[in-house]
Design an enzyme around this catalytic site. Structure first.
Site, short mmCIF file in Angstrom:
data_model
loop_
_atom_site.label_atom_id
_atom_site.label_comp_id
_atom_site.label_asym_id
_atom_site.label_seq_id
_atom_site.Cartn_x
_atom_site.Cartn_y
_atom_site.Cartn_z
N SER A 52 69.50 4.46 81.15
CA SER A 52 69.46 3.12 80.57
C SER A 52 68.26 2.95 79.65
O SER A 52 67.25 3.64 79.77
CB SER A 52 69.38 2.07 81.68
OG SER A 52 70.47 2.18 82.54
N1 SAH Z 1 70.04 4.96 87.07
C1 SAH Z 1 70.35 5.99 86.10
C2 SAH Z 1 71.41 5.51 85.13
C3 SAH Z 1 72.58 6.38 85.25
S1 SAH Z 1 74.06 5.82 84.47
C4 SAH Z 1 69.11 6.49 85.39
O1 SAH Z 1 68.03 5.93 85.59
O2 SAH Z 1 69.21 7.47 84.65
C5 SAH Z 1 75.06 5.49 85.88
C6 SAH Z 1 75.32 6.63 86.84
O3 SAH Z 1 76.20 6.13 87.83
C7 SAH Z 1 75.99 7.84 86.23
O4 SAH Z 1 75.19 8.97 86.46
C8 SAH Z 1 77.31 7.93 86.98
O5 SAH Z 1 77.75 9.24 87.22
C9 SAH Z 1 76.99 7.20 88.27
N2 SAH Z 1 78.13 6.67 89.02
C10 SAH Z 1 79.26 6.07 88.53
N3 SAH Z 1 80.07 5.71 89.55
C11 SAH Z 1 79.43 6.07 90.70
C12 SAH Z 1 79.76 5.97 92.10
N4 SAH Z 1 80.91 5.44 92.51
N5 SAH Z 1 78.87 6.44 92.99
C13 SAH Z 1 77.70 6.99 92.61
N6 SAH Z 1 77.35 7.13 91.31
C14 SAH Z 1 78.20 6.68 90.38
#
Ligand code: SAH
Length: 200
Positions: A52
């Protein structure tokens, strides 16, 4: 980055600003994008996922009013950056990532950086992590249609969850949900765009 993109943009929480100053964001982005690590934008981290925008990480961190002593659950570990920012402030961070290689990569990075209070699990975050709950706060970093009931169940009374709600691929609403006498009290915060919350 912290002054112009975050503090000057209205994030006042001192603990959040301190944590954002401390965590080296360039270590959480792919090698070829390091020069853009402190830019005011999200960046791709592979597997169609993104880290993000710095402002959004700070906003979501400040939204749960982070403090020492708290136990926080994050859904969507991604690069591990949001988890690291939280772990600078709270006691422990439990974080779940559904894309296995991303989960493995961030586990290794967080270990290398010496975080002993972050616990990464690979799997579908919909179910939360009941063995370690209830949590003081929950941060969901992928957009869901609605609040997953198991996650709300794992929130302590008075605890807060920040979660983007809405359709994937369009503008969603970042919502702050508080558990008051066991019920969900929602407050809309701001329009956002997150990657979808997927199911296993
Ligand atoms: N917090 C992260 C942002 C990642 S984007 C950072 O600081 O980099 C969102 C993430 O959520 C992605 O990596 C995606 O694979 C994950 N995601 C999506 N659905 C999910 C689920 N049901 N359970 C766990 N992770 C999930």
């Amino acid at each position: 980055m912290v002054k112009t993109q975050i503090a000057d943009e209205g994030i006042k929480d001192a603990a959040t600003l301190k944590a954002m100053r401390k965590v080296p964001r360039h270590l959480f982005v792919p090698e070829n994008l390091k020069s853009q690590a402190y830019w005011d934008m999200p960046l791709p981290i592979g597997f169609e996922q993104t880290i993000s925008q710095p402002y959004m990480v700070a906003y979501m961190t400040a939204a749960i009013r982070p403090a020492k002593g708290m136990k926080v659950l994050e859904i969507g570990t991604g690069s591990g950056y949001q988890a690291a920012v939280l772990a600078e402030i709270v006691d422990s961070v439990f974080t779940i990532e559904i894309v296995e290689p991303l989960g493995k990569q961030s586990t290794a990075l967080l270990k290398k950086l010496g975080y002993k209070n972050i616990f990464v699990k690979i799997g579908d975050g919909f179910a939360g992590w009941p063995e370690h709950g209830p949590f003081d706060a929950i941060v969901v970093t992928a957009a869901a249609a609605e609040i997953p009931p198991p996650l709300f169940a794992q929130l302590k009374e008075g605890g807060q969850m920040v979660i983007p709600l809405g359709k994937p691929g369009s503008v969603q609403t970042l919502v702050l949900a508080t558990k008051e006498k066991g019920k969900i009290v929602k407050k809309n915060l701001l329009p956002v765009r997150f990657v979808p919350f997927v199911r296993e």
